[in-house]
Design a protein around this motif. Structure first.
Motif, mmCIF file in Angstrom:
data_model
loop_
_atom_site.group_PDB
_atom_site.id
_atom_site.type_symbol
_atom_site.label_atom_id
_atom_site.label_comp_id
_atom_site.label_asym_id
_atom_site.label_seq_id
_atom_site.Cartn_x
_atom_site.Cartn_y
_atom_site.Cartn_z
ATOM 1 N N PRO A 187 0.814 -1.222 0.000
ATOM 2 C CA PRO A 187 0.000 0.000 0.000
ATOM 3 C C PRO A 187 0.842 1.264 0.000
ATOM 4 C CG PRO A 187 0.223 -0.817 2.222
ATOM 5 C CD PRO A 187 0.987 -1.779 1.343
ATOM 6 N N PRO A 188 0.196 2.433 -0.150
ATOM 7 C CA PRO A 188 0.937 3.704 -0.043
ATOM 8 C C PRO A 188 1.398 3.901 1.392
ATOM 9 C CG PRO A 188 -1.424 4.103 -0.272
ATOM 10 C CD PRO A 188 -1.221 2.647 -0.480
ATOM 11 N N TYR A 189 2.718 3.883 1.618
ATOM 12 C CA TYR A 189 3.203 3.965 3.000
ATOM 13 C C TYR A 189 4.175 5.118 3.245
ATOM 14 C CZ TYR A 189 7.087 1.088 1.071
ATOM 15 O OH TYR A 189 8.121 0.587 0.326
ATOM 16 N N ILE A 190 4.359 5.980 2.290
ATOM 17 C CA ILE A 190 5.266 7.112 2.484
ATOM 18 C C ILE A 190 4.485 8.251 3.143
ATOM 19 C CG2 ILE A 190 6.713 8.809 1.305
ATOM 20 C CD1 ILE A 190 7.089 6.619 -0.888
ATOM 21 N N SER A 191 5.026 8.779 4.225
ATOM 22 C CA SER A 191 4.334 9.877 4.907
ATOM 23 C C SER A 191 4.459 11.165 4.104
ATOM 24 C CB SER A 191 4.919 10.078 6.311
ATOM 25 O OG SER A 191 6.240 10.590 6.226
ATOM 26 N N LEU A 192 3.558 12.080 4.365
ATOM 27 C CA LEU A 192 3.558 13.347 3.637
ATOM 28 C C LEU A 192 4.891 14.080 3.807
ATOM 29 C CD1 LEU A 192 2.014 15.384 1.923
ATOM 30 C CD2 LEU A 192 1.085 16.354 4.046
ATOM 31 N N LYS A 193 5.457 14.043 5.012
ATOM 32 C CA LYS A 193 6.701 14.773 5.254
ATOM 33 C C LYS A 193 7.893 14.132 4.549
ATOM 34 C CE LYS A 193 7.782 12.556 9.691
ATOM 35 N NZ LYS A 193 7.945 12.776 11.144
ATOM 36 N N GLU A 194 7.760 12.849 4.150
ATOM 37 C CA GLU A 194 8.842 12.170 3.445
ATOM 38 C C GLU A 194 8.802 12.396 1.928
ATOM 39 O OE1 GLU A 194 9.674 8.147 6.046
ATOM 40 O OE2 GLU A 194 7.820 8.235 4.889
ATOM 41 N N MET A 195 7.686 12.897 1.413
ATOM 42 C CA MET A 195 7.509 12.991 -0.038
ATOM 43 C C MET A 195 8.573 13.859 -0.714
ATOM 44 S SD MET A 195 5.117 11.082 -1.304
ATOM 45 C CE MET A 195 4.666 11.855 -2.874
ATOM 46 N N ASP A 196 8.936 14.972 -0.085
ATOM 47 C CA ASP A 196 9.907 15.877 -0.705
ATOM 48 C C ASP A 196 11.291 15.249 -0.822
ATOM 49 O OD1 ASP A 196 8.075 17.858 -1.110
ATOM 50 O OD2 ASP A 196 8.590 18.996 0.699
ATOM 51 N N GLY A 197 11.568 14.222 -0.031
ATOM 52 C CA GLY A 197 12.871 13.580 -0.070
ATOM 53 C C GLY A 197 12.996 12.496 -1.119
ATOM 54 N N LEU A 198 11.906 12.199 -1.832
ATOM 55 C CA LEU A 198 11.955 11.163 -2.859
ATOM 56 C C LEU A 198 12.689 11.661 -4.097
ATOM 57 C CD1 LEU A 198 8.290 9.803 -2.719
ATOM 58 C CD2 LEU A 198 10.320 8.872 -1.587
ATOM 59 N N SER A 199 13.213 10.727 -4.877
ATOM 60 C CA SER A 199 13.867 11.101 -6.131
ATOM 61 C C SER A 199 12.850 11.693 -7.092
ATOM 62 C CB SER A 199 14.522 9.875 -6.775
ATOM 63 O OG SER A 199 13.519 9.008 -7.287
ATOM 64 N N PRO A 200 13.296 12.532 -8.037
ATOM 65 C CA PRO A 200 12.358 13.091 -9.023
ATOM 66 C C PRO A 200 11.637 11.996 -9.819
ATOM 67 C CG PRO A 200 14.446 14.272 -9.091
ATOM 68 C CD PRO A 200 14.654 13.090 -8.186
ATOM 69 N N GLU A 201 12.343 10.883 -10.087
ATOM 70 C CA GLU A 201 11.710 9.792 -10.834
ATOM 71 C C GLU A 201 10.444 9.306 -10.147
ATOM 72 O OE1 GLU A 201 16.067 9.463 -12.041
ATOM 73 O OE2 GLU A 201 14.935 10.081 -10.289
ATOM 74 N N VAL A 202 10.514 9.202 -8.826
ATOM 75 C CA VAL A 202 9.366 8.706 -8.061
ATOM 76 C C VAL A 202 8.367 9.822 -7.800
ATOM 77 C CG1 VAL A 202 8.629 7.653 -5.896
ATOM 78 C CG2 VAL A 202 10.756 6.902 -6.989
ATOM 79 N N ARG A 203 8.848 10.933 -7.275
ATOM 80 C CA ARG A 203 7.959 12.016 -6.838
ATOM 81 C C ARG A 203 7.159 12.620 -7.984
ATOM 82 N NH1 ARG A 203 11.632 14.970 -4.947
ATOM 83 N NH2 ARG A 203 11.685 16.539 -6.587
ATOM 84 N N LEU A 209 -1.183 8.727 -5.509
ATOM 85 C CA LEU A 209 -2.147 7.896 -4.788
ATOM 86 C C LEU A 209 -1.522 6.592 -4.306
ATOM 87 C CD1 LEU A 209 -5.265 7.648 -4.122
ATOM 88 C CD2 LEU A 209 -5.450 6.372 -6.267
ATOM 89 N N ALA A 210 -0.536 6.081 -5.067
ATOM 90 C CA ALA A 210 0.108 4.816 -4.715
ATOM 91 C C ALA A 210 1.313 5.002 -3.801
ATOM 92 C CB ALA A 210 0.544 4.086 -5.987
ATOM 93 N N LEU A 211 1.670 6.255 -3.546
ATOM 94 C CA LEU A 211 2.862 6.542 -2.747
ATOM 95 C C LEU A 211 2.550 6.948 -1.310
ATOM 96 C CD1 LEU A 211 4.871 8.629 -5.382
ATOM 97 C CD2 LEU A 211 5.441 6.324 -4.579
ATOM 98 N N THR A 212 1.554 7.812 -1.133
ATOM 99 C CA THR A 212 1.334 8.404 0.185
ATOM 100 C C THR A 212 -0.149 8.494 0.529
ATOM 101 O OG1 THR A 212 1.740 10.359 1.576
ATOM 102 C CG2 THR A 212 1.360 10.751 -0.775
ATOM 103 N N ASP A 213 -0.438 8.443 1.827
ATOM 104 C CA ASP A 213 -1.809 8.667 2.301
ATOM 105 C C ASP A 213 -2.030 10.144 2.651
ATOM 106 O OD1 ASP A 213 -0.284 8.911 4.583
ATOM 107 O OD2 ASP A 213 -1.350 7.380 5.737
ATOM 108 N N GLU A 214 -1.024 10.980 2.318
ATOM 109 C CA GLU A 214 -1.059 12.425 2.600
ATOM 110 C C GLU A 214 -1.084 12.695 4.106
ATOM 111 O OE1 GLU A 214 -0.581 14.358 0.170
ATOM 112 O OE2 GLU A 214 -1.225 13.219 -1.586
ATOM 113 N N ALA A 215 -0.643 11.702 4.891
ATOM 114 C CA ALA A 215 -0.637 11.874 6.349
ATOM 115 C C ALA A 215 0.610 11.196 6.923
ATOM 116 C CB ALA A 215 -1.927 11.308 6.948
ATOM 117 N N ASP A 216 0.421 10.266 7.872
ATOM 118 C CA ASP A 216 1.572 9.677 8.563
ATOM 119 C C ASP A 216 2.102 8.405 7.900
ATOM 120 O OD1 ASP A 216 -0.425 7.884 9.171
ATOM 121 O OD2 ASP A 216 -0.181 7.996 11.355
#
Length: 281
Positions: A187-203, A209-216
Protein backbone atom coordinates in the motif's frame (compact mmCIF):
# COMPACT_ATOMS: atom_id res chain seq x y z
CA UNK A 1 23.72 13.65 -31.11
CA UNK A 2 24.33 13.20 -34.79
CA UNK A 3 24.08 10.16 -37.02
CA UNK A 4 27.81 10.08 -37.71
CA UNK A 5 28.54 8.98 -34.15
CA UNK A 6 29.27 5.35 -33.50
CA UNK A 7 27.14 3.57 -30.94
CA UNK A 8 30.04 3.68 -28.49
CA UNK A 9 30.52 7.43 -28.95
CA UNK A 10 26.81 8.05 -28.58
CA UNK A 11 26.77 6.08 -25.32
CA UNK A 12 29.72 8.04 -23.93
CA UNK A 13 27.98 11.32 -24.73
CA UNK A 14 24.70 10.10 -23.29
CA UNK A 15 26.39 8.88 -20.12
CA UNK A 16 28.00 12.28 -19.57
CA UNK A 17 24.68 14.03 -20.13
CA UNK A 18 22.81 11.77 -17.72
CA UNK A 19 25.53 12.07 -15.09
CA UNK A 20 25.28 15.85 -15.30
CA UNK A 21 21.51 15.53 -14.83
CA UNK A 22 22.03 13.63 -11.58
CA UNK A 23 20.94 10.20 -12.80
CA UNK A 24 22.07 7.45 -10.41
CA UNK A 25 23.60 4.95 -12.85
CA UNK A 26 24.11 6.93 -16.07
CA UNK A 27 26.22 4.33 -17.91
CA UNK A 28 23.66 1.58 -17.35
CA UNK A 29 20.78 3.81 -18.43
CA UNK A 30 22.65 5.00 -21.52
CA UNK A 31 23.23 1.39 -22.52
CA UNK A 32 19.66 0.22 -21.87
CA UNK A 33 18.18 3.17 -23.76
CA UNK A 34 20.47 2.61 -26.74
CA UNK A 35 19.39 -1.01 -26.89
CA UNK A 36 15.76 0.14 -26.84
CA UNK A 37 16.39 2.72 -29.55
CA UNK A 38 18.13 0.11 -31.71
CA UNK A 39 15.50 -2.51 -30.85
CA UNK A 40 18.03 -5.06 -29.68
CA UNK A 41 18.70 -6.82 -26.38
CA UNK A 42 20.91 -4.83 -24.01
CA UNK A 43 23.40 -7.68 -24.03
CA UNK A 44 24.02 -7.05 -27.74
CA UNK A 45 24.98 -3.39 -27.42
CA UNK A 46 28.70 -4.21 -27.37
CA UNK A 47 28.32 -5.87 -30.77
CA UNK A 48 27.10 -2.66 -32.39
CA UNK A 49 29.48 -0.37 -30.45
CA UNK A 50 31.88 0.20 -33.39
CA UNK A 51 29.06 0.84 -35.89
CA UNK A 52 27.71 4.22 -36.87
CA UNK A 53 24.14 4.78 -35.72
CA UNK A 54 21.56 5.21 -38.45
CA UNK A 55 19.74 8.58 -38.41
CA UNK A 56 16.55 6.83 -37.28
CA UNK A 57 18.20 5.14 -34.28
CA UNK A 58 20.18 8.27 -33.43
CA UNK A 59 16.97 10.33 -33.34
CA UNK A 60 15.17 7.80 -31.16
CA UNK A 61 18.15 7.67 -28.82
CA UNK A 62 18.30 11.46 -28.59
CA UNK A 63 14.63 11.57 -27.57
CA UNK A 64 15.05 8.84 -24.96
CA UNK A 65 18.16 10.41 -23.44
CA UNK A 66 16.48 13.83 -23.34
CA UNK A 67 13.53 12.39 -21.43
CA UNK A 68 15.80 10.46 -19.06
CA UNK A 69 17.77 13.65 -18.41
CA UNK A 70 14.60 15.26 -17.04
CA UNK A 71 14.28 12.16 -14.84
CA UNK A 72 11.52 10.26 -16.60
CA UNK A 73 12.02 6.70 -15.27
CA UNK A 74 13.68 4.19 -17.58
CA UNK A 75 10.75 1.81 -17.10
CA UNK A 76 8.35 4.43 -18.48
CA UNK A 77 10.59 4.96 -21.51
CA UNK A 78 10.78 1.21 -22.13
CA UNK A 79 7.13 0.67 -21.20
CA UNK A 80 7.97 -2.30 -19.01
CA UNK A 81 9.79 -3.48 -15.90
CA UNK A 82 11.05 -6.91 -14.90
CA UNK A 83 9.73 -8.42 -11.70
CA UNK A 84 10.30 -11.95 -10.37
CA UNK A 85 11.57 -13.06 -13.77
CA UNK A 86 8.64 -11.68 -15.76
CA UNK A 87 8.16 -8.46 -17.69
CA UNK A 88 5.25 -6.23 -16.71
CA UNK A 89 3.88 -3.34 -18.71
CA UNK A 90 4.06 -0.13 -16.69
CA UNK A 91 3.13 3.53 -17.09
CA UNK A 92 2.84 6.62 -14.94
CA UNK A 93 -0.57 5.28 -13.81
CA UNK A 94 0.97 2.55 -11.65
CA UNK A 95 3.77 2.13 -9.16
CA UNK A 96 6.93 0.68 -10.67
CA UNK A 97 7.52 -2.94 -9.59
CA UNK A 98 10.59 -2.98 -7.34
CA UNK A 99 13.04 -5.76 -6.49
CA UNK A 100 12.43 -5.43 -2.75
CA UNK A 101 8.77 -6.35 -3.26
CA UNK A 102 9.98 -9.81 -4.28
CA UNK A 103 10.44 -10.38 -0.52
CA UNK A 104 6.64 -10.21 -0.24
CA UNK A 105 6.31 -12.74 -3.06
CA UNK A 106 8.67 -15.18 -1.33
CA UNK A 107 6.76 -14.83 1.94
CA UNK A 108 3.41 -15.39 0.21
CA UNK A 109 4.70 -18.44 -1.68
CA UNK A 110 6.21 -20.00 1.45
CA UNK A 111 2.86 -21.66 2.26
CA UNK A 112 -0.02 -22.96 0.12
CA UNK A 113 -2.98 -20.78 -0.88
CA UNK A 114 -5.99 -21.14 -3.16
CA UNK A 115 -7.75 -17.79 -3.08
CA UNK A 116 -5.84 -14.52 -2.84
CA UNK A 117 -6.86 -10.86 -2.55
CA UNK A 118 -4.45 -8.09 -3.59
CA UNK A 119 -5.32 -4.70 -2.11
CA UNK A 120 -3.99 -1.87 -4.29
CA UNK A 121 -3.21 -4.07 -7.28
CA UNK A 122 -1.43 -1.39 -9.37
CA UNK A 123 0.38 -3.01 -12.30
CA UNK A 124 -0.75 -6.41 -11.05
CA UNK A 125 2.81 -7.59 -10.56
CA UNK A 126 2.16 -9.14 -7.12
CA UNK A 127 -1.16 -10.85 -7.84
CA UNK A 128 -0.20 -12.03 -11.33
CA UNK A 129 3.13 -13.38 -10.11
CA UNK A 130 1.43 -15.33 -7.34
CA UNK A 131 -1.13 -16.81 -9.75
CA UNK A 132 1.56 -17.61 -12.31
CA UNK A 133 3.56 -19.44 -9.63
CA UNK A 134 0.48 -21.27 -8.26
CA UNK A 135 -1.51 -22.57 -11.23
CA UNK A 136 -4.41 -23.81 -9.09
CA UNK A 137 -5.01 -20.48 -7.33
CA UNK A 138 -7.52 -17.75 -8.18
CA UNK A 139 -7.45 -14.13 -7.12
CA UNK A 140 -9.09 -10.72 -6.91
CA UNK A 141 -7.15 -7.50 -7.32
CA UNK A 142 -8.60 -4.12 -6.37
CA UNK A 143 -7.46 -0.55 -6.86
CA UNK A 144 -9.03 2.85 -6.42
CA UNK A 145 -7.52 3.90 -9.77
CA UNK A 146 -9.42 2.82 -12.86
CA UNK A 147 -6.26 3.30 -14.94
CA UNK A 148 -4.39 0.92 -12.65
CA UNK A 149 -7.16 -1.67 -13.00
CA UNK A 150 -6.83 -1.48 -16.78
CA UNK A 151 -3.04 -1.88 -16.57
CA UNK A 152 -3.35 -4.88 -14.25
CA UNK A 153 -5.94 -6.48 -16.54
CA UNK A 154 -3.63 -6.08 -19.54
CA UNK A 155 -0.75 -7.66 -17.62
CA UNK A 156 -2.99 -10.54 -16.55
CA UNK A 157 -3.70 -11.28 -20.21
CA UNK A 158 -0.03 -10.96 -21.13
CA UNK A 159 0.88 -13.59 -18.54
CA UNK A 160 -2.01 -15.92 -19.28
CA UNK A 161 -3.78 -15.75 -15.92
CA UNK A 162 -6.81 -13.72 -16.98
CA UNK A 163 -9.18 -16.68 -16.50
CA UNK A 164 -8.19 -16.94 -12.82
CA UNK A 165 -8.17 -13.27 -11.88
CA UNK A 166 -10.83 -10.64 -11.24
CA UNK A 167 -9.63 -7.02 -11.34
CA UNK A 168 -12.10 -4.49 -9.98
CA UNK A 169 -12.23 -0.91 -8.73
CA UNK A 170 -12.65 -0.71 -4.98
CA UNK A 171 -11.65 1.50 -2.07
CA UNK A 172 -9.85 -1.22 -0.08
CA UNK A 173 -12.49 -3.77 1.05
CA UNK A 174 -15.48 -1.69 -0.08
CA UNK A 175 -16.51 -3.90 -3.05
CA UNK A 176 -15.18 -7.17 -1.69
CA UNK A 177 -17.27 -10.05 -0.39
CA UNK A 178 -16.28 -13.50 0.75
CA UNK A 179 -13.13 -14.75 2.38
CA UNK A 180 -9.58 -15.56 1.31
CA UNK A 181 -6.75 -17.71 2.59
CA UNK A 182 -4.23 -15.03 1.58
CA UNK A 183 -4.43 -11.24 1.49
CA UNK A 184 -1.46 -9.28 0.14
CA UNK A 185 -0.78 -5.57 -0.26
CA UNK A 186 1.94 -3.08 -1.09
CA UNK A 187 0.00 0.00 0.00
CA UNK A 188 0.94 3.70 -0.04
CA UNK A 189 3.20 3.96 3.00
CA UNK A 190 5.27 7.11 2.48
CA UNK A 191 4.33 9.88 4.91
CA UNK A 192 3.56 13.35 3.64
CA UNK A 193 6.70 14.77 5.25
CA UNK A 194 8.84 12.17 3.45
CA UNK A 195 7.51 12.99 -0.04
CA UNK A 196 9.91 15.88 -0.70
CA UNK A 197 12.87 13.58 -0.07
CA UNK A 198 11.96 11.16 -2.86
CA UNK A 199 13.87 11.10 -6.13
CA UNK A 200 12.36 13.09 -9.02
CA UNK A 201 11.71 9.79 -10.83
CA UNK A 202 9.37 8.71 -8.06
CA UNK A 203 7.96 12.02 -6.84
CA UNK A 204 7.15 13.45 -10.26
CA UNK A 205 6.41 10.40 -12.38
CA UNK A 206 4.71 7.78 -10.21
CA UNK A 207 1.08 8.06 -9.07
CA UNK A 208 0.85 10.00 -5.81
CA UNK A 209 -2.15 7.90 -4.79
CA UNK A 210 0.11 4.82 -4.71
CA UNK A 211 2.86 6.54 -2.75
CA UNK A 212 1.33 8.40 0.18
CA UNK A 213 -1.81 8.67 2.30
CA UNK A 214 -1.06 12.42 2.60
CA UNK A 215 -0.64 11.87 6.35
CA UNK A 216 1.57 9.68 8.56
CA UNK A 217 1.97 6.79 6.08
CA UNK A 218 0.00 4.37 8.26
CA UNK A 219 -3.51 5.10 6.99
CA UNK A 220 -3.60 2.11 4.64
CA UNK A 221 -2.50 -0.29 7.38
CA UNK A 222 -5.32 0.95 9.62
CA UNK A 223 -7.84 0.16 6.86
CA UNK A 224 -6.24 -3.22 6.18
CA UNK A 225 -6.13 -4.15 9.87
CA UNK A 226 -9.78 -3.15 10.28
CA UNK A 227 -11.00 -5.17 7.28
CA UNK A 228 -8.73 -8.20 7.09
CA UNK A 229 -10.30 -10.22 9.94
CA UNK A 230 -13.68 -10.22 8.15
CA UNK A 231 -12.09 -11.43 4.89
CA UNK A 232 -9.63 -14.07 6.07
CA UNK A 233 -10.55 -17.70 6.69
CA UNK A 234 -9.41 -19.16 10.03
CA UNK A 235 -5.68 -19.68 9.62
CA UNK A 236 -5.61 -17.37 6.60
CA UNK A 237 -2.58 -15.15 6.10
CA UNK A 238 -2.00 -11.43 5.63
CA UNK A 239 1.29 -10.34 4.00
CA UNK A 240 2.07 -6.64 3.45
CA UNK A 241 5.03 -4.54 2.42
CA UNK A 242 6.05 -1.70 4.75
CA UNK A 243 8.45 1.20 4.87
CA UNK A 244 11.68 0.40 6.73
CA UNK A 245 10.73 2.42 9.85
CA UNK A 246 7.13 1.21 10.20
CA UNK A 247 7.48 -2.34 11.57
CA UNK A 248 6.62 -1.59 15.21
CA UNK A 249 3.61 0.57 14.36
CA UNK A 250 2.14 -1.89 11.85
CA UNK A 251 2.75 -4.85 14.17
CA UNK A 252 0.80 -3.04 16.90
CA UNK A 253 -2.10 -2.40 14.48
CA UNK A 254 -2.25 -6.06 13.47
CA UNK A 255 -2.00 -7.24 17.08
CA UNK A 256 -4.82 -4.90 18.08
CA UNK A 257 -6.97 -6.28 15.25
CA UNK A 258 -6.71 -9.75 16.77
CA UNK A 259 -4.30 -11.20 14.23
CA UNK A 260 -1.72 -13.72 15.44
CA UNK A 261 1.79 -14.85 14.49
CA UNK A 262 2.71 -11.27 13.55
CA UNK A 263 6.28 -11.26 12.27
CA UNK A 264 8.69 -8.94 10.46
CA UNK A 265 10.69 -10.10 7.42
CA UNK A 266 13.80 -8.23 6.26
CA UNK A 267 14.92 -7.55 2.70
CA UNK A 268 18.36 -8.42 1.31
CA UNK A 269 19.77 -5.19 2.73
CA UNK A 270 18.60 -6.11 6.23
CA UNK A 271 15.82 -3.52 6.34
CA UNK A 272 12.35 -4.33 7.67
CA UNK A 273 10.34 -4.88 4.49
CA UNK A 274 7.37 -7.22 4.97
CA UNK A 275 5.01 -8.09 7.81
CA UNK A 276 3.15 -11.38 7.92
CA UNK A 277 0.23 -12.23 10.20
CA UNK A 278 -2.42 -14.91 10.51
CA UNK A 279 -6.10 -15.16 11.36
CA UNK A 280 -6.47 -17.28 14.48
CA UNK A 281 -8.34 -20.56 14.22
Amino acid sequence: MIAALTAAQAMVAATARLRAAGVDDPARDARVLLAHAARIEASRVTLIAPEELSPEIAERYEQLVSLRAIRVPVSHLLGEREFYGRRFRVSRDVLDPRPETEVLIEAALSQPFDRVLDLGVGSGCILITLLAERSSATGIGVDLSEAACLQASANAVAHGVQERVDIRRSDWFENIGGTFDLIVSNPPYISLKEMDGLSPEVREHEPRLALTDEADGLGAYRRIAAGAPDHLIPGGRLVVEIGPTQADAVCRLFDAAGLSDVRVISDLDGRDRVIGARMPG
